[in-house]
Design an enzyme around this catalytic site. Structure first.
Site, PDB file in Angstrom:
ATOM      1  CG  HIS A  17      42.189  46.568  45.918  1.00 50.44           C
ATOM      2  ND1 HIS A  17      43.909  45.750  46.459  1.00 50.44           N
ATOM      3  CD2 HIS A  17      42.466  45.752  44.620  1.00 50.44           C
ATOM      4  CE1 HIS A  17      43.988  45.294  45.655  1.00 50.44           C
ATOM      5  NE2 HIS A  17      44.049  44.731  44.105  1.00 50.44           N
ATOM      6  CE  LYS A  41      47.261  38.339  39.698  1.00 48.94           C
ATOM      7  NZ  LYS A  41      46.505  39.031  40.676  1.00 48.94           N
ATOM      8  NE  ARG A  90      44.919  48.151  37.512  1.00 52.53           N
ATOM      9  CZ  ARG A  90      45.957  47.314  38.309  1.00 52.53           C
ATOM     10  NH1 ARG A  90      46.253  47.243  38.672  1.00 52.53           N
ATOM     11  NH2 ARG A  90      45.487  46.049  37.791  1.00 52.53           N
ATOM     12  CB  SER A 128      48.699  43.656  44.551  1.00 57.33           C
ATOM     13  OG  SER A 128      47.654  44.154  44.575  1.00 57.33           O
TER      14      SER A 128
HETATM   15  P1  ADP Z   1      42.467  39.944  40.326  1.00 59.62           P
HETATM   16  O1  ADP Z   1      43.761  38.745  40.855  1.00 59.62           O
HETATM   17  O2  ADP Z   1      41.350  39.593  40.507  1.00 59.62           O
HETATM   18  O3  ADP Z   1      43.284  40.418  39.331  1.00 59.62           O
HETATM   19  P2  ADP Z   1      44.020  42.103  42.178  1.00 59.62           P
HETATM   20  O4  ADP Z   1      43.954  42.437  43.735  1.00 59.62           O
HETATM   21  O5  ADP Z   1      44.633  42.006  41.487  1.00 59.62           O
HETATM   22  O6  ADP Z   1      42.839  41.209  42.376  1.00 59.62           O
HETATM   23  O7  ADP Z   1      42.881  43.068  42.117  1.00 59.62           O
HETATM   24  C1  ADP Z   1      41.278  43.239  41.707  1.00 59.62           C
HETATM   25  C2  ADP Z   1      39.808  43.795  41.003  1.00 59.62           C
HETATM   26  O8  ADP Z   1      40.708  45.524  41.450  1.00 59.62           O
HETATM   27  C3  ADP Z   1      40.779  44.138  40.181  1.00 59.62           C
HETATM   28  O9  ADP Z   1      39.020  44.397  39.268  1.00 59.62           O
HETATM   29  C4  ADP Z   1      41.932  45.099  39.387  1.00 59.62           C
HETATM   30  O10 ADP Z   1      41.388  45.072  38.198  1.00 59.62           O
HETATM   31  C5  ADP Z   1      41.065  46.437  40.804  1.00 59.62           C
HETATM   32  N1  ADP Z   1      42.140  47.000  40.605  1.00 59.62           N
HETATM   33  C6  ADP Z   1      42.845  47.016  40.616  1.00 59.62           C
HETATM   34  N2  ADP Z   1      44.496  47.689  40.661  1.00 59.62           N
HETATM   35  C7  ADP Z   1      43.337  48.683  40.664  1.00 59.62           C
HETATM   36  C8  ADP Z   1      43.582  50.315  40.764  1.00 59.62           C
HETATM   37  N3  ADP Z   1      44.589  50.957  40.781  1.00 59.62           N
HETATM   38  N4  ADP Z   1      42.678  50.765  40.797  1.00 59.62           N
HETATM   39  C9  ADP Z   1      41.415  50.689  39.651  1.00 59.62           C
HETATM   40  N5  ADP Z   1      41.243  49.478  39.438  1.00 59.62           N
HETATM   41  C10 ADP Z   1      42.250  48.357  40.090  1.00 59.62           C
END
Ligand code: ADP
Length: 162
Positions: A17, A41, A90, A128
């Site tokens: 992130h 979630k 990703r 996460s």
């Molecule tokens: P959500 O519940 O909206 O998916 P996340 O916190 O899991 O929220 O992710 C927020 C954003 O960050 C999403 O667009 C996700 O694809 C991106 N993201 C999560 N992990 C990575 C990573 N390792 N590299 C690039 N982008 C990421």
């Protein structure tokens, strides 16, 4: 002035992130990291905890701020007047999800565009849920999250096991 919003649950924030926020901060004048209040979630951290950790992570970038929000992402994007939503990509499965979300958001509000930044190679596997799974078994996540997130995870799992 270009303003974009980077929404997510950030449960918790990790280096994947942070990398997306850092790169968006180079491309746009202002980046707003927007932390969902209640996504569909099961979450480990409370909204205020996720916001506080994200604030700590973003304090190194002068043009990035962190806010919490609830309700529809497009409505919040409109409310705070951003030009676009930024998301990270990703693996292929992310693409399908992000593609559907972007189309649905665009159907709800034609003025909000979604931009996706491709993950940096070293963060491809990082999510996460992976971080939480490893941390819940006492594994070492220090290469995946900043120290204060690592500490917050340890505290959380210690309290949960009481
Ligand atoms: P959500 O519940 O909206 O998916 P996340 O916190 O899991 O929220 O992710 C927020 C954003 O960050 C999403 O667009 C996700 O694809 C991106 N993201 C999560 N992990 C990575 C990573 N390792 N590299 C690039 N982008 C990421």
């Amino acid at each position: 002035m270009s303003r974009v919003m980077f929404p997510g649950s950030f449960d918790p924030i990790h280096y994947g992130h942070i990398d997306i926020a850092r790169r968006a901060a180079k491309l746009f004048d202002q980046v707003i990291v927007a932390v969902y209040d209640k996504p569909l979630k099961s979450l480990l951290f409370m909204p205020e905890e996720r916001i506080a950790l994200a604030q700590q992570a973003m304090s190194q970038f002068p043009n990035v701020s962190v806010v919490g929000y609830s309700g529809l992402t497009v409505s919040f994007a409109k409310e705070i007047g951003v030009d676009a939503i930024v998301r990270g990509l990703r693996v292929f499965s992310d693409f399908e999800y992000e593609f559907r979300m972007a189309l649905a958001n665009n159907r709800l509000d034609k003025s909000i565009d979604t931009l996706a930044l491709i993950t940096s190679e070293e963060n491809t596997f990082l999510s996460s849920s992976t971080v939480k799974e490893i941390a819940s078994y006492g594994g070492d996540v220090s290469s995946m999250v900043p120290d204060y997130v690592n500490e917050a995870l340890k505290r959380k799992y210690r309290n949960l096991s009481k």
